[in-house]
Design a protein around this motif. Structure first.
Motif, PDB file in Angstrom:
ATOM      1  N   SER A 106      45.600  25.904  40.566  1.00 32.07           N
ATOM      2  CA  SER A 106      46.225  27.230  40.622  1.00 32.07           C
ATOM      3  C   SER A 106      45.301  28.221  41.322  1.00 32.07           C
ATOM      4  CB  SER A 106      46.556  27.737  39.209  1.00 32.07           C
ATOM      5  OG  SER A 106      45.376  27.910  38.446  1.00 32.07           O
ATOM      6  N   LEU A 107      45.915  29.169  42.019  1.00 32.30           N
ATOM      7  CA  LEU A 107      45.175  30.242  42.675  1.00 32.30           C
ATOM      8  C   LEU A 107      45.008  31.390  41.709  1.00 32.30           C
ATOM      9  CD1 LEU A 107      46.979  30.263  46.139  1.00 32.30           C
ATOM     10  CD2 LEU A 107      44.771  29.224  45.592  1.00 32.30           C
ATOM     11  N   TRP A 108      43.840  32.016  41.751  1.00 35.85           N
ATOM     12  CA  TRP A 108      43.520  33.067  40.788  1.00 35.85           C
ATOM     13  C   TRP A 108      42.697  34.131  41.492  1.00 35.85           C
ATOM     14  CZ3 TRP A 108      38.538  34.287  38.801  1.00 35.85           C
ATOM     15  CH2 TRP A 108      38.536  35.137  37.701  1.00 35.85           C
ATOM     16  N   ILE A 109      42.952  35.388  41.146  1.00 39.45           N
ATOM     17  CA  ILE A 109      42.216  36.496  41.747  1.00 39.45           C
ATOM     18  C   ILE A 109      41.609  37.341  40.634  1.00 39.45           C
ATOM     19  CG2 ILE A 109      44.324  37.887  41.907  1.00 39.45           C
ATOM     20  CD1 ILE A 109      43.212  39.155  44.430  1.00 39.45           C
ATOM     21  N   HIS A 110      40.331  37.692  40.777  1.00 39.20           N
ATOM     22  CA  HIS A 110      39.649  38.465  39.740  1.00 39.20           C
ATOM     23  C   HIS A 110      40.252  39.867  39.653  1.00 39.20           C
ATOM     24  CE1 HIS A 110      36.459  40.598  37.611  1.00 39.20           C
ATOM     25  NE2 HIS A 110      36.040  39.416  37.197  1.00 39.20           N
ATOM     26  N   PRO A 111      40.392  40.429  38.443  1.00 41.12           N
ATOM     27  CA  PRO A 111      40.983  41.766  38.289  1.00 41.12           C
ATOM     28  C   PRO A 111      40.301  42.847  39.124  1.00 41.12           C
ATOM     29  CG  PRO A 111      40.810  40.706  36.151  1.00 41.12           C
ATOM     30  CD  PRO A 111      40.118  39.804  37.128  1.00 41.12           C
ATOM     31  N   MET A 112      38.967  42.778  39.267  1.00 37.04           N
ATOM     32  CA  MET A 112      38.277  43.792  40.065  1.00 37.04           C
ATOM     33  C   MET A 112      38.611  43.657  41.551  1.00 37.04           C
ATOM     34  SD  MET A 112      34.515  44.420  38.432  1.00 37.04           S
ATOM     35  CE  MET A 112      34.326  45.938  39.362  1.00 37.04           C
ATOM     36  N   ILE A 113      38.727  42.417  42.011  1.00 38.52           N
ATOM     37  CA  ILE A 113      39.091  42.194  43.406  1.00 38.52           C
ATOM     38  C   ILE A 113      40.541  42.604  43.644  1.00 38.52           C
ATOM     39  CG2 ILE A 113      39.480  40.394  45.138  1.00 38.52           C
ATOM     40  CD1 ILE A 113      36.953  39.023  44.133  1.00 38.52           C
ATOM     41  N   ARG A 114      41.400  42.307  42.693  1.00 39.46           N
ATOM     42  CA  ARG A 114      42.790  42.754  42.796  1.00 39.46           C
ATOM     43  C   ARG A 114      42.856  44.279  42.918  1.00 39.46           C
ATOM     44  NH1 ARG A 114      47.334  40.250  40.744  1.00 39.46           N
ATOM     45  NH2 ARG A 114      46.039  38.971  39.374  1.00 39.46           N
ATOM     46  N   SER A 115      42.009  44.959  42.143  1.00 38.76           N
ATOM     47  CA  SER A 115      41.965  46.416  42.182  1.00 38.76           C
ATOM     48  C   SER A 115      41.558  46.921  43.567  1.00 38.76           C
ATOM     49  CB  SER A 115      40.991  46.934  41.121  1.00 38.76           C
ATOM     50  OG  SER A 115      40.889  48.333  41.159  1.00 38.76           O
ATOM     51  N   VAL A 116      40.566  46.237  44.190  1.00 35.94           N
ATOM     52  CA  VAL A 116      40.133  46.612  45.542  1.00 35.94           C
ATOM     53  C   VAL A 116      41.272  46.412  46.532  1.00 35.94           C
ATOM     54  CG1 VAL A 116      38.576  46.041  47.443  1.00 35.94           C
ATOM     55  CG2 VAL A 116      37.696  46.130  45.110  1.00 35.94           C
TER      56      VAL A 116
END
Length: 327
Positions: free
Chosen positions: A290-300
């Motif tokens: 599965s692909l996953w994105i860190h919440p802080m990176i998502r925020s950026v």
């Protein structure tokens, strides 16, 4: 603390510090000792999180009477109560954009969960109580080892890399992204280039993401955000990745099947997705692909790109068509 009855357990600290990795390593140690361990990513509420849990060989059957959501939650809670006694349950990223941690802890479902006969560990960016210690960053030497595990550097470059590490306060996720950026630049960027970019970053209050339950983000978070923003602008300098980056902001907190995401994109986008993964902006979980994105990176991504419905329409349309075909 786990064996002494402390309940629940907490791992807390600033975003990107390594809470999830520490919790997963703790889970592996518990499994080695014979205890069952499970990790779920918090989503909206404890009730929604429990409903989203996967139980092998079990399926909720709704008979058409009552509130389906509440009945499914109750059934899953009973399943945990009856079949997972003394197991370790990790609730990762126990944070909300709309509520404080104290408000989340007042929800009835939270109280029901921690009263189960299970060992429960939460990871969160907020301080849960007065006794739980905050997770601290790596020291400079360990940060350098982390950097070197990703990018090869010369003895001359090491001095500049150390300055970069100190510039980002040994923040693990930023150190990783710096290493990936240098490693994947194929010589177009040097350690000095990265250091100068970090030191010259100018961040205004209007550049920061909104946090609905707080008026401002704190100074440490703002500094980390500034560093991530700098690296993001280096990566997406010509805006050529805009579309695929907007699509990644739609990934759910607990990840999304990589094959489904990739098949919803054209060949060029597949290549861009692999580059995103190679540079550390997006991660792929080996255990479930599965692909996953860190919440802080998502925020950026969300704050810098400000995705519109039009940006995501093509991806959602393709995904919907695939879901319809699969039925």
């Amino acid at each position: 603390d786990l064996e002494n009855g402390t309940h629940p357990l907490w791992v807390w600290g600033i975003g990107g510090i390594g809470k999830t990795e520490l919790a997963m390593e703790f889970a592996r140690k518990q499994i080695e000792r014979g205890r069952s361990a499970y990790l779920v990513t918090f989503h909206k509420s404890i009730k929604e999180t429990v409903i989203g849990m996967n139980f092998s060989g079990w399926r909720f059957e709704f008979d058409g009477h009552g509130d389906a959501s509440d009945l499914e939650y109750r059934a899953r809670l009973d399943l945990l109560r009856e079949n997972y006694k003394d197991a370790l349950l990790i609730v990762d990223n126990f944070d909300s954009e709309n509520e404080t941690l104290a408000e989340l802890q007042q929800e009835p479902a939270y109280k029901e969960l921690i009263n189960l006969d299970m060992k429960i560990l939460f990871t969160t960016r907020s301080r849960p109580n007065d006794i739980a210690p905050e997770l601290e960053p790596l020291n400079e030497e360990d940060s350098l080892l982390l950097f070197k595990s990703i990018a090869k550097i010369s003895a001359q470059e090491e001095r500049l890399v150390r300055k970069m590490i100190r510039e980002v306060d040994c923040h693990p996720m930023t150190v990783e992204l710096l290493a990936h950026t240098l490693n994947e630049s194929w010589g177009t960027l040097t350690a000095r280039d990265l250091l100068v970019s970090l030191q010259s970053e100018k961040l205004n209050s209007s550049d920061l993401p909104e946090v609905k339950h707080r008026k401002v983000i704190n100074e440490r978070e703002a500094k980390i955000y500034g560093h991530l923003r700098t690296l993001f602008k280096l990566f997406n300098s010509d805006d050529s990745y805009r579309e695929i980056l907007c699509h990644t902001t739609l990934l759910p907190a607990d990840g999304f099947e990589a094959s489904e995401f990739i098949l919803s994109e054209d060949i060029a986008k597949k290549k861009q997705l692999k580059q995103l993964e190679g540079r550390g902006w997006i991660r792929r979980r080996a255990e479930d692909n599965s692909l996953w994105i860190h919440p802080m990176i998502r925020s950026v991504f969300k704050n810098e790109l400000k995705p519109t419905n039009a940006d995501c329409e093509k991806f959602l349309s393709n995904l919907w068509q695939r879901l319809e075909i699969g039925r």
